[in-house]
Design a protein around this motif. Structure first.
Motif, PDB file in Angstrom:
ATOM      1  N   SER A   9      34.007  28.803  54.499  1.00  0.00           N
ATOM      2  CA  SER A   9      34.181  29.270  52.703  1.00  0.00           C
ATOM      3  C   SER A   9      32.817  29.603  52.746  1.00  0.00           C
ATOM      4  O   SER A   9      31.882  28.592  52.315  1.00  0.00           O
ATOM      5  N   VAL A  10      32.675  30.496  51.973  1.00  0.00           N
ATOM      6  CA  VAL A  10      31.403  30.786  51.074  1.00  0.00           C
ATOM      7  C   VAL A  10      31.583  31.417  49.951  1.00  0.00           C
ATOM      8  O   VAL A  10      32.455  31.906  49.103  1.00  0.00           O
ATOM      9  N   THR A  11      30.748  31.397  48.299  1.00  0.00           N
ATOM     10  CA  THR A  11      30.452  30.802  47.088  1.00  0.00           C
ATOM     11  C   THR A  11      29.436  31.973  46.740  1.00  0.00           C
ATOM     12  O   THR A  11      28.611  32.105  46.514  1.00  0.00           O
ATOM     13  N   VAL A  12      29.948  33.454  46.090  1.00  0.00           N
ATOM     14  CA  VAL A  12      28.572  34.760  46.317  1.00  0.00           C
ATOM     15  C   VAL A  12      28.645  34.438  44.203  1.00  0.00           C
ATOM     16  O   VAL A  12      30.002  34.918  43.984  1.00  0.00           O
ATOM     17  N   ASN A  13      27.829  35.071  43.948  1.00  0.00           N
ATOM     18  CA  ASN A  13      27.869  35.552  42.776  1.00  0.00           C
ATOM     19  C   ASN A  13      27.488  36.607  42.947  1.00  0.00           C
ATOM     20  O   ASN A  13      26.772  37.778  42.455  1.00  0.00           O
ATOM     21  N   ALA A  14      29.024  37.592  42.356  1.00  0.00           N
ATOM     22  CA  ALA A  14      29.323  39.102  42.677  1.00  0.00           C
ATOM     23  C   ALA A  14      30.616  38.933  42.294  1.00  0.00           C
ATOM     24  O   ALA A  14      31.891  37.806  43.039  1.00  0.00           O
ATOM     25  N   SER A  15      31.198  39.938  41.625  1.00  0.00           N
ATOM     26  CA  SER A  15      32.721  40.591  42.028  1.00  0.00           C
ATOM     27  C   SER A  15      33.618  40.438  43.279  1.00  0.00           C
ATOM     28  O   SER A  15      32.669  40.646  44.391  1.00  0.00           O
ATOM     29  N   VAL A  16      34.568  40.350  42.609  1.00  0.00           N
ATOM     30  CA  VAL A  16      35.255  40.725  44.301  1.00  0.00           C
ATOM     31  C   VAL A  16      35.225  41.932  45.213  1.00  0.00           C
ATOM     32  O   VAL A  16      35.488  41.979  46.127  1.00  0.00           O
ATOM     33  N   GLU A  17      34.908  43.131  43.915  1.00  0.00           N
ATOM     34  CA  GLU A  17      35.551  44.497  44.312  1.00  0.00           C
ATOM     35  C   GLU A  17      33.987  44.716  45.353  1.00  0.00           C
ATOM     36  O   GLU A  17      33.522  45.201  46.255  1.00  0.00           O
ATOM     37  N   LYS A  18      32.275  43.598  45.322  1.00  0.00           N
ATOM     38  CA  LYS A  18      31.563  44.471  45.136  1.00  0.00           C
ATOM     39  C   LYS A  18      31.322  42.704  46.913  1.00  0.00           C
ATOM     40  O   LYS A  18      30.553  43.701  47.912  1.00  0.00           O
ATOM     41  N   ALA A  19      31.947  41.862  46.603  1.00  0.00           N
ATOM     42  CA  ALA A  19      31.743  41.251  47.584  1.00  0.00           C
ATOM     43  C   ALA A  19      32.250  42.065  48.356  1.00  0.00           C
ATOM     44  O   ALA A  19      32.221  41.658  50.215  1.00  0.00           O
ATOM     45  N   PHE A  20      33.336  42.590  48.898  1.00  0.00           N
ATOM     46  CA  PHE A  20      34.576  43.149  50.057  1.00  0.00           C
ATOM     47  C   PHE A  20      33.607  43.635  50.523  1.00  0.00           C
ATOM     48  O   PHE A  20      33.724  44.003  51.273  1.00  0.00           O
ATOM     49  N   LYS A  21      33.573  45.351  49.560  1.00  0.00           N
ATOM     50  CA  LYS A  21      32.173  46.356  50.006  1.00  0.00           C
ATOM     51  C   LYS A  21      31.262  45.927  50.943  1.00  0.00           C
ATOM     52  O   LYS A  21      31.068  45.955  51.887  1.00  0.00           O
ATOM     53  N   VAL A  22      30.638  44.697  50.605  1.00  0.00           N
ATOM     54  CA  VAL A  22      29.482  44.346  51.383  1.00  0.00           C
ATOM     55  C   VAL A  22      29.742  43.875  52.998  1.00  0.00           C
ATOM     56  O   VAL A  22      29.338  44.035  53.167  1.00  0.00           O
ATOM     57  N   TYR A  23      31.121  43.263  52.661  1.00  0.00           N
ATOM     58  CA  TYR A  23      31.397  42.414  53.839  1.00  0.00           C
ATOM     59  C   TYR A  23      31.664  43.163  54.374  1.00  0.00           C
ATOM     60  O   TYR A  23      31.969  43.334  56.118  1.00  0.00           O
ATOM     61  N   THR A  24      32.331  44.632  54.224  1.00  0.00           N
ATOM     62  CA  THR A  24      33.167  45.879  55.020  1.00  0.00           C
ATOM     63  C   THR A  24      31.582  46.824  55.413  1.00  0.00           C
ATOM     64  O   THR A  24      31.145  47.062  56.680  1.00  0.00           O
ATOM     65  N   GLU A  25      31.416  47.404  54.352  1.00  0.00           N
ATOM     66  CA  GLU A  25      31.084  48.966  54.241  1.00  0.00           C
ATOM     67  C   GLU A  25      29.412  48.803  54.362  1.00  0.00           C
ATOM     68  O   GLU A  25      28.800  49.271  55.017  1.00  0.00           O
ATOM     69  N   GLY A  26      29.070  47.163  53.700  1.00  0.00           N
ATOM     70  CA  GLY A  26      27.688  46.820  54.127  1.00  0.00           C
ATOM     71  C   GLY A  26      27.370  45.727  55.867  1.00  0.00           C
ATOM     72  O   GLY A  26      26.425  45.009  55.567  1.00  0.00           O
ATOM     73  N   PHE A  27      28.521  46.051  56.526  1.00  0.00           N
ATOM     74  CA  PHE A  27      28.268  44.874  57.263  1.00  0.00           C
ATOM     75  C   PHE A  27      27.569  45.020  58.237  1.00  0.00           C
ATOM     76  O   PHE A  27      27.065  43.619  58.666  1.00  0.00           O
ATOM     77  N   SER A  28      25.984  46.059  58.405  1.00  0.00           N
ATOM     78  CA  SER A  28      25.155  46.186  58.974  1.00  0.00           C
ATOM     79  C   SER A  28      24.054  45.241  58.411  1.00  0.00           C
ATOM     80  O   SER A  28      23.151  45.014  58.941  1.00  0.00           O
ATOM     81  N   THR A  29      24.370  45.470  56.838  1.00  0.00           N
ATOM     82  CA  THR A  29      22.781  44.982  56.302  1.00  0.00           C
ATOM     83  C   THR A  29      23.394  42.905  56.306  1.00  0.00           C
ATOM     84  O   THR A  29      21.890  42.496  55.950  1.00  0.00           O
TER      85      THR A  29
END
Length: 156
Positions: A9-29
């Motif tokens: 697990s990790v806790t991030v300083n981001a909304s759930v929407e942003k966290a999901f979007k970076v994980y999926t759509e920003g996977f390569s980043t």
């Protein structure tokens, strides 16, 4: 023989929407560039954002190597992936030989989100199951990968 699931697990300083979007759509980043199976260096890691989508890498020479499939895509709460890489880090197309990675995103309030990863069903990899489990739980495994993700999501 059942091999216990791996939980990180990790806790991030981001909304759930942003966290999901970076994980999926920003996977390569945020995916570690040294984590690839192709002969060429990694140009990008791609997670197609829909159920049934491919999860794969594209090399600097344009070659593509599959890693698995998207089994469930439920923004912004849940992602379920099939991991088709065996203990020799090569692709096995048989879905019966794939472990699963479930990623859940939980809003904690105050702009924070907990991201939980459960990698399970290692025994499906047969003779290489212990190698897969050891690889993803080691120093270069999910803990390091999630830390890279956390650094990226907070600066995105």
């Amino acid at each position: 023989m059942t091999i216990p699931a791996l939980h990180r697990s990790v806790t991030v300083n981001a909304s759930v929407e942003k966290a999901f979007k970076v994980y999926t759509e920003g996977f390569s980043t945020w995916w570690p560039p040294q984590h690839h199976i192709g002969a060429a260096d990694l140009a990008e890691a791609i997670l197609e954002p829909h159920e049934g989508g491919r999860w794969f890498e594209r090399g600097t020479d344009g070659s593509e190597c599959d890693w698995g499939r998207v089994l469930a895509y439920e923004p912004p709460a849940r992602l379920l992936l099939a991991w088709h890489l065996n203990g020799a880090w090569s692709y096995d197309p048989d879905p019966g030989h794939a472990s699963e990675i479930e990623v859940t995103f939980t809003e904690l309030g105050d702009g924070r989100t907990r991201v939980d990863v459960e990698h399970r069903a290692f025994e499906r990899h047969g003779a290489t199951a212990a190698q897969v489990q050891a690889g993803v739980s080691g120093d270069e495994g999910w803990l390091m990968i999630l830390n890279r993700y956390a650094q990226t999501v907070e600066t995105a």
